[in-house]
Scaffold this motif. Structure first.
Motif, PDB file in Angstrom:
ATOM      1  N   ALA A  26       1.072  -1.193   0.000  1.00  0.00           N
ATOM      2  CA  ALA A  26       0.018   0.078   0.078  1.00  0.00           C
ATOM      3  C   ALA A  26       0.988   1.472   0.010  1.00  0.00           C
ATOM      4  O   ALA A  26       1.182   1.789   0.807  1.00  0.00           O
ATOM      5  CB  ALA A  26      -0.819   0.058   1.023  1.00  0.00           C
ATOM      6  N   ILE A  77      -2.864   5.355  -2.004  1.00  0.00           N
ATOM      7  CA  ILE A  77      -3.522   4.169  -2.428  1.00  0.00           C
ATOM      8  C   ILE A  77      -5.088   4.375  -2.132  1.00  0.00           C
ATOM      9  O   ILE A  77      -5.507   4.956  -0.952  1.00  0.00           O
ATOM     10  CB  ILE A  77      -3.206   2.938  -1.952  1.00  0.00           C
ATOM     11  CG1 ILE A  77      -3.889   1.887  -2.716  1.00  0.00           C
ATOM     12  CG2 ILE A  77      -3.188   2.650  -0.454  1.00  0.00           C
ATOM     13  CD1 ILE A  77      -3.177   0.151  -2.503  1.00  0.00           C
ATOM     14  N   LEU A 130      -7.502  -0.920  -2.651  1.00  0.00           N
ATOM     15  CA  LEU A 130      -6.773  -1.901  -1.698  1.00  0.00           C
ATOM     16  C   LEU A 130      -7.789  -2.724  -1.269  1.00  0.00           C
ATOM     17  O   LEU A 130      -7.421  -4.169  -1.163  1.00  0.00           O
ATOM     18  CB  LEU A 130      -6.715  -0.963  -0.300  1.00  0.00           C
ATOM     19  CG  LEU A 130      -6.165  -1.804   0.844  1.00  0.00           C
ATOM     20  CD1 LEU A 130      -4.708  -2.537   0.582  1.00  0.00           C
ATOM     21  CD2 LEU A 130      -5.948  -0.755   1.973  1.00  0.00           C
ATOM     22  N   TRP A 150     -11.344   1.942   5.537  1.00  0.00           N
ATOM     23  CA  TRP A 150      -9.967   2.182   5.947  1.00  0.00           C
ATOM     24  C   TRP A 150      -9.706   3.548   6.385  1.00  0.00           C
ATOM     25  O   TRP A 150     -10.343   4.517   5.821  1.00  0.00           O
ATOM     26  CB  TRP A 150      -9.096   1.820   4.715  1.00  0.00           C
ATOM     27  CG  TRP A 150      -9.036   0.471   4.090  1.00  0.00           C
ATOM     28  CD1 TRP A 150      -9.914  -0.200   3.241  1.00  0.00           C
ATOM     29  CD2 TRP A 150      -8.306  -0.577   4.500  1.00  0.00           C
ATOM     30  NE1 TRP A 150      -9.712  -1.390   3.007  1.00  0.00           N
ATOM     31  CE2 TRP A 150      -8.526  -1.786   3.973  1.00  0.00           C
ATOM     32  CE3 TRP A 150      -7.254  -0.688   5.502  1.00  0.00           C
ATOM     33  CZ2 TRP A 150      -7.937  -2.938   4.060  1.00  0.00           C
ATOM     34  CZ3 TRP A 150      -6.676  -1.982   5.762  1.00  0.00           C
ATOM     35  CH2 TRP A 150      -6.931  -3.002   4.960  1.00  0.00           C
ATOM     36  N   LEU A 167      -4.527   5.367   5.861  1.00  0.00           N
ATOM     37  CA  LEU A 167      -3.622   5.119   5.070  1.00  0.00           C
ATOM     38  C   LEU A 167      -2.810   6.193   4.670  1.00  0.00           C
ATOM     39  O   LEU A 167      -2.875   7.278   4.691  1.00  0.00           O
ATOM     40  CB  LEU A 167      -4.654   4.736   3.641  1.00  0.00           C
ATOM     41  CG  LEU A 167      -5.561   3.438   3.671  1.00  0.00           C
ATOM     42  CD1 LEU A 167      -6.373   3.351   2.478  1.00  0.00           C
ATOM     43  CD2 LEU A 167      -4.889   2.328   3.962  1.00  0.00           C
TER      44      LEU A 167
END
Length: 108
Positions: free
Chosen positions: A20, A24, A29, A40, A43
């Motif tokens: 990652a 991203i 992902l 998520w 990140l």
């Protein structure tokens, strides 16, 4: 690749490792990890004014089971090229020499 992790003392099973990189997108992902509708946060952002970092995220059956943060001086696994940044336990890895710093592993 599975042998590398088993040799380091990690014996959990995993299906795919996603590299990652900064910027991203969560949908990408999820697709690469075989996940559906995971939310998520944290990140790595795409920010050219900051230190670059990313995550190695390991999935089993579409669920993330482990994440390891990397920074440029600790990025020991690299996947060259424009394709999907994924590895599987049966991926054959090759050591790469670096005349300017630490060596790394990449798919053979």
């Amino acid at each position: 690749m599975g042998d590398v992790f088993a040799g380091s003392g990690w014996h959990d099973t995993w299906d795919v490792m996603v590299l990652a990189n900064e910027g991203i997108e969560p949908d990408r992902l999820n697709r690469l990890g075989g996940a559906t509708d995971l939310c998520w946060f944290g990140l790595p952002p795409a920010d050219f004014d900051r230190w670059v970092w990313g995550l190695y995220i390991f999935f089993r059956d579409g669920q993330p089971i482990r994440a390891v943060r990397w920074e440029p001086h600790t990025k020991l696994i690299r996947i060259p090229g424009p394709g999907d940044q994924v590895l599987h336990p049966d991926t054959v890895m090759a050591p790469m020499a670096n005349p300017y710093g630490d060596p790394w592993l990449q798919p053979a």
